[in-house]
Design an enzyme around this catalytic site. Structure first.
Site, short mmCIF file in Angstrom:
data_model
loop_
_atom_site.label_atom_id
_atom_site.label_comp_id
_atom_site.label_asym_id
_atom_site.label_seq_id
_atom_site.Cartn_x
_atom_site.Cartn_y
_atom_site.Cartn_z
N LYS A 111 0.81 -1.22 0.00
CA LYS A 111 0.00 0.00 0.00
C LYS A 111 0.84 1.26 0.00
O LYS A 111 0.42 2.29 -0.55
CB LYS A 111 -0.96 0.02 1.19
N LYS B 118 -4.97 -9.47 -6.67
CA LYS B 118 -6.28 -9.83 -6.09
C LYS B 118 -7.38 -8.85 -6.50
O LYS B 118 -7.09 -7.68 -6.79
CB LYS B 118 -6.17 -9.94 -4.55
N LYS C 296 -10.96 -3.33 -4.02
CA LYS C 296 -11.73 -2.08 -4.13
C LYS C 296 -10.87 -0.96 -4.68
O LYS C 296 -11.37 0.00 -5.23
CB LYS C 296 -12.15 -1.62 -2.72
P1 TYM Z 1 -10.86 -5.55 3.58
O1 TYM Z 1 -11.84 -4.49 3.83
O2 TYM Z 1 -9.77 -5.28 2.59
O3 TYM Z 1 -11.58 -6.88 3.12
C1 TYM Z 1 -12.65 -7.46 3.87
C2 TYM Z 1 -12.56 -8.98 3.82
O4 TYM Z 1 -12.57 -9.43 2.46
C3 TYM Z 1 -11.45 -10.27 2.23
N1 TYM Z 1 -11.00 -10.06 0.83
C4 TYM Z 1 -10.84 -11.05 -0.07
N2 TYM Z 1 -10.99 -12.37 0.02
C5 TYM Z 1 -10.76 -13.11 -1.10
N3 TYM Z 1 -10.37 -12.57 -2.29
C6 TYM Z 1 -10.19 -11.22 -2.42
N4 TYM Z 1 -9.84 -10.70 -3.59
C7 TYM Z 1 -10.43 -10.40 -1.27
N5 TYM Z 1 -10.36 -9.06 -1.05
C8 TYM Z 1 -10.71 -8.88 0.25
C9 TYM Z 1 -10.39 -9.79 3.22
O5 TYM Z 1 -9.43 -10.79 3.48
C10 TYM Z 1 -11.24 -9.48 4.43
O6 TYM Z 1 -11.50 -10.65 5.18
N6 TYM Z 1 -7.90 -5.08 7.59
C11 TYM Z 1 -9.12 -5.68 7.09
C12 TYM Z 1 -10.35 -5.27 7.89
C13 TYM Z 1 -10.22 -5.50 9.34
C14 TYM Z 1 -10.33 -6.74 10.02
C15 TYM Z 1 -10.17 -6.44 11.40
C16 TYM Z 1 -10.54 -8.06 9.61
C17 TYM Z 1 -10.02 -4.52 10.28
N7 TYM Z 1 -10.00 -5.10 11.53
C18 TYM Z 1 -10.21 -7.42 12.39
C19 TYM Z 1 -10.57 -9.05 10.59
C20 TYM Z 1 -10.42 -8.75 11.96
C21 TYM Z 1 -9.32 -5.25 5.65
O7 TYM Z 1 -8.80 -4.25 5.22
O8 TYM Z 1 -10.21 -6.03 4.97
#
Ligand code: TYM
Length: 340
Positions: free
Chosen positions: A118, A201, A204
């Site tokens: 990032k 991957k 967003k």
């Molecule tokens: P975020 O918002 O990027 O994504 C949310 C969830 O979606 C999953 N994900 C994917 N899984 C499969 N293929 C993909 N292309 C893909 N893109 C996203 C992510 O693995 C995630 O599970 N840091 C985290 C949010 C967060 C969090 C937490 C998660 C904040 N605190 C505590 C678990 C526990 C994030 O940015 O996810």
């Protein structure tokens, strides 16, 4: 007797929920919520404090929080069963993150691949928040004594860090204050890839909207994105070894397998020998039939923002009760005066 489960997970409210989030995480949240046994809890939240580690326009962020809440409700999150809220409504997340910042080691954070991705070439210009982001994530799960954390593959390293931080805290203060959370990663859709490039991957933040299927896309948009998805000229193979070095082919077949709930080998047997020109319309139909009902429900939630705010605040009140209990203990064992 087996221990009760406390399932905790979050998602950043930036942009739309896409098929990668849905298959990698959210669908699993809903299954876990619906299969909860008595004494178990689900805690799901919108990680808005994580979102501000990158620049966000304030009005857009506020709207994205409501939109993402509406999308999760439309996907099946039920605020009567799960504790559902926005992270910034529960101050304990920020407070706990500070305490854990003083426990986590710089060397541990230096290994986080997501920060490297990032921040890119502009590391010196990245926010300090982006660097310590995994510590806030550790606070998110540790506050609730999470036992299980359903996430996609890309979050695994952050969860391992949370376990290291919890272990060090427990050792440093000689108390078993924190549970060690287990990541739960769906094998079938652990990493849904971009439709334009099978080696990055689905995300967003990808500038091309053609790279992802949003849960808000119309049926026509979905069909068009799948029609335009990158593939190769070879036919669909009979077994998985025939997908080696064919990331785009593997991705589309993997999406089909995950949505249909059948093993990839069965999908390969069904379509073996066909070209992607034949397979893509079948995939489009399957995606439309899975995403369409969520999108249609979404509009009813979106029409009532006051109801969304009410749901999120009620969830935050419940979350705060659990979070405060852990936070108080942490302050106490560290020798700090607050809430002594
Ligand atoms: P975020 O918002 O990027 O994504 C949310 C969830 O979606 C999953 N994900 C994917 N899984 C499969 N293929 C993909 N292309 C893909 N893109 C996203 C992510 O693995 C995630 O599970 N840091 C985290 C949010 C967060 C969090 C937490 C998660 C904040 N605190 C505590 C678990 C526990 C994030 O940015 O996810």
């Amino acid at each position: 007797m087996s221990k009760n489960k406390r399932i905790v997970s979050g998602i950043q409210p930036t942009g739309n929920l896409h098929l990668g989030n849905y298959l990698g995480a959210i669908r699993n949240w809903v299954v876990m919520q619906n299969e909860m046994k008595e004494g178990d809890d689900c805690v799901f939240f919108l990680a808005d404090l994580h979102a501000i580690t990158m620049p966000q326009a304030p009005d857009a962020l506020a709207e994205n929080v409501r939109n993402m809440a509406a999308t999760l409700l439309a996907s099946g999150i039920d605020p009567k069963q799960a504790i559902f809220f926005a992270q910034s409504d529960v101050a304990a997340h920020s407070e706990m993150a500070w305490l854990l910042n003083c426990v986590a080691r710089i060397g541990w954070l230096n290994r986080m691949t997501q920060f490297k991705e990032k921040s890119g070439k502009n590391r010196e210009g990245a926010s300090v928040g982006l660097y310590t982001y995994p510590v806030l994530q550790a606070a998110d799960v540790m506050l609730y004594q999470a036992t299980h954390v359903p996430v996609g593959e890309d979050q695994k390293q952050h969860l391992e860090l949370a376990r290291d931080i919890a272990t060090k805290f427990n050792n440093d203060y000689d108390e078993k204050i924190f549970n060690l959370p287990e990541p739960i990663i769906q094998k079938t859709a652990a990493r849904v890839m971009s439709l334009r490039n099978g080696s990055s991957k689905m995300s967003k933040s990808d500038p091309s909207d053609l790279s992802r299927i949003n849960l808000t896309d119309s049926n026509d948009d979905i069909a068009q994105k799948i029609r335009k998805a990158k593939t190769d000229p070879d036919p669909i193979p009979e077994n998985e070894s025939g997908l080696t070095d064919r990331p785009e082919a593997k991705n589309l077949l993997g999406i089909y397998s995950a949505l249909k709930g059948v093993a990839i080998n069965n999908v390969l047997q069904q379509f073996a020998g066909q070209g992607f020109g034949q397979f893509k319309p079948e995939l489009a139909e399957l995606v439309v039939s899975s995403v369409g009902p969520i999108r249609d429900k979404l509009s009813t939630f979106k029409d009532d923002p006051a109801e969304i705010d009410r749901i999120l605040l009620a969830g935050a009140e419940k979350a705060a009760v659990i979070a405060e209990e852990t936070l108080k203990k942490a302050y106490q064992v560290m020798g700090l005066r607050r809430r002594a």
